[in-house]
Design an enzyme around this catalytic site. Structure first.
Site, PDB file in Angstrom:
ATOM      1  N   GLU A 123      75.490  38.075  79.749  1.00 22.13           N
ATOM      2  CA  GLU A 123      75.191  37.379  78.503  1.00 22.13           C
ATOM      3  C   GLU A 123      75.125  38.401  77.376  1.00 22.13           C
ATOM      4  O   GLU A 123      74.982  39.607  77.626  1.00 22.13           O
ATOM      5  CB  GLU A 123      73.866  36.629  78.628  1.00 22.13           C
ATOM      6  CG  GLU A 123      73.889  35.544  79.694  1.00 22.13           C
ATOM      7  CD  GLU A 123      72.589  34.778  79.826  1.00 22.13           C
ATOM      8  OE1 GLU A 123      72.508  33.911  80.700  1.00 22.13           O
ATOM      9  OE2 GLU A 123      71.644  35.055  79.027  1.00 22.13           O
ATOM     10  N   SER A 128      73.978  44.334  82.283  1.00 26.43           N
ATOM     11  CA  SER A 128      73.723  44.570  83.700  1.00 26.43           C
ATOM     12  C   SER A 128      72.353  44.070  84.147  1.00 26.43           C
ATOM     13  O   SER A 128      72.072  44.031  85.348  1.00 26.43           O
ATOM     14  CB  SER A 128      73.825  46.073  84.009  1.00 26.43           C
ATOM     15  OG  SER A 128      75.137  46.541  83.771  1.00 26.43           O
ATOM     16  N   TYR A 230      69.164  36.539  94.313  1.00 22.99           N
ATOM     17  CA  TYR A 230      69.273  37.225  95.597  1.00 22.99           C
ATOM     18  C   TYR A 230      70.687  37.098  96.162  1.00 22.99           C
ATOM     19  O   TYR A 230      71.191  38.027  96.791  1.00 22.99           O
ATOM     20  CB  TYR A 230      68.222  36.655  96.550  1.00 22.99           C
ATOM     21  CG  TYR A 230      66.832  36.764  95.971  1.00 22.99           C
ATOM     22  CD1 TYR A 230      66.155  37.982  95.965  1.00 22.99           C
ATOM     23  CD2 TYR A 230      66.218  35.674  95.367  1.00 22.99           C
ATOM     24  CE1 TYR A 230      64.902  38.111  95.400  1.00 22.99           C
ATOM     25  CE2 TYR A 230      64.966  35.782  94.798  1.00 22.99           C
ATOM     26  CZ  TYR A 230      64.304  37.007  94.809  1.00 22.99           C
ATOM     27  OH  TYR A 230      63.059  37.127  94.228  1.00 22.99           O
ATOM     28  N   GLU A 239      81.561  43.304  95.757  1.00 25.79           N
ATOM     29  CA  GLU A 239      82.163  43.385  94.421  1.00 25.79           C
ATOM     30  C   GLU A 239      82.369  44.834  93.998  1.00 25.79           C
ATOM     31  O   GLU A 239      83.438  45.219  93.505  1.00 25.79           O
ATOM     32  CB  GLU A 239      81.275  42.676  93.404  1.00 25.79           C
ATOM     33  CG  GLU A 239      81.803  42.747  91.974  1.00 25.79           C
ATOM     34  CD  GLU A 239      80.994  41.909  91.001  1.00 25.79           C
ATOM     35  OE1 GLU A 239      81.286  41.992  89.794  1.00 25.79           O
ATOM     36  OE2 GLU A 239      80.082  41.180  91.444  1.00 25.79           O
TER      37      GLU A 239
END
Length: 377
Positions: A123, A128, A230, A239
């Site tokens: 956002e 992060s 979580y 990722e």
């Protein structure tokens, strides 16, 4: 690590890239987006979500097939085509957390290229810091109503299904009270903001997403209510590993193209590579690239073996991501003026390598994770 069937697959995918991707990269960068048709072509050829079981549209392939796809796209300087994000980062959320109905509804279309995926975490004020997200969803009968905004969303324009991280318990602090809700294209109140202009990844449709009283069915909740943070933390190992594969493959490609250039390009009557300073620079790069490959291959095998390698993956994304950028800088320098020209691949590589140290957690966040695991903070 690789078997003959992997090598056959790599050659087949390489031919696909030569035919369907490489000739068009420059045009896609000028247009600022890859065409929708390439997703369908990838799916028709079995290059999307190859790890999915056959009953869900995949081939039941192991993770090395995904690694090959990521590596070959990056070596072809097609990192802007975020198929690995779709296949190996987002689709696993649905496969591992989804109900049988959700899997059957979405995953076969993900494998075919009919449904493009995005995940909306970042956002404008959080970056992060995922525990600080403000986008929220309230239950209203048999629906969730979502309000908020997301930014830096890869595949944001093309996405047919977006996994949105939002706060479902406004009274819960920090990471508690966050859920994952799937928002489909056309949902009331779901808008796409502007396609963002970036330093690199020019053909990647990075966008802002806006949710204004966006109403989605309650059954679009992915996993359990208030467990979203979580789930995100659990999936970040994969990722960040995919991002590290990108960085390593780009570093190897940059070194290869620079070696060719330095052997052929002559200055003061002799090849650029023959000057001792340049020779040592190239040797230093080659050493770092080799170290990165050795570390990465070990991590891939440990990940495939189901080991918890969060610490090591954080180290790898930090070090290999920064290493790729060091290689980019040196390779541009060794190209001289031509390194700054768009007609030379190294120019695009240098642009595209830069965000690897930022997305999926910055280098600094990676180091903080490692420091916490070591008990330093």
């Amino acid at each position: 690590m690789y078997q003959e069937e992997h090598n056959i697959f790599r050659r087949a995918f390489g031919k696909f890239i030569e035919r369907e991707i490489s000739p068009f990269i420059e045009a896609w960068e000028q247009e600022g987006i890859v065409p929708r048709e390439i997703w369908k072509k990838m799916g028709d050829s079995g290059f999307l979500c190859p790890w999915l079981p056959e009953e869900l549209g995949g081939s039941g392939a192991d993770f090395l097939y995904s690694v090959i796809i990521t590596e070959e796209l990056c070596r072809a300087r097609a990192i802007s085509f975020m198929a690995p994000l779709h296949s190996d980062i987002i689709a696993p959320y649905i496969y591992q957390l989804g109900t049988d109905e959700q899997k059957q509804r979405w995953l076969p279309r993900c494998a075919s290229g009919e449904c493009v995926l995005a995940v909306a975490m970042s956002e404008p004020d959080t970056g992060s810091d995922l525990a600080a997200i403000r986008t929220h969803a309230r239950r209203d009968g048999d629906s969730f109503v979502i309000n908020g905004g997301k930014t830096f969303i890869s595949n944001g324009i093309h996405a047919d299904l977006v996994i949105v991280a939002c706060r479902t318990d406004l009274n819960a602090p920090g990471p508690k009270g966050i859920s994952l809700i799937c928002v489909e294209r056309g949902a009331p109140g779901f808008q796409r903001g502007k396609k963002l202009k970036k330093m690199g990844l020019l053909a990647q449709d990075t966008a802002e997403l806006i949710f204004e009283d966006c109403r989605v069915p309650a059954e679009n909740l992915l996993g359990e209510l208030n467990k979203g943070f979580y789930y995100l933390m659990h999936h970040l190992q994969a990722e960040r590993l995919v991002c590290t594969v990108m960085a390593q493959a780009m570093a190897e490609a940059m070194l290869e193209t620079t070696l060719r250039y330095c052997r052929e390009r002559k200055v003061f009557g002799q090849p650029v590579s023959s000057f001792q300073h340049n020779t040592f620079k190239i040797v230093d790069m080659a050493t770092e690239v080799k170290i990165g490959r050795t570390f990465l291959d070990r991590l891939i095998m440990d990940h495939m073996g189901g080991k918890d390698v969060v610490t090591e993956v954080s180290m790898a994304k930090s070090w290999i991501g920064e290493m790729a950028n060091r290689v980019a800088y040196t390779c541009v320098q060794l190209h001289g003026g031509y390194g700054y020209m768009e007609e030379y691949p190294i120019c695009g590589f240098a642009r595209d390598a830069r965000p690897i140290t930022i997305f999926a957690g910055t280098t600094e966040v990676m180091k903080l994770i490692v420091a916490k695991k070591m008990g330093l903070v």
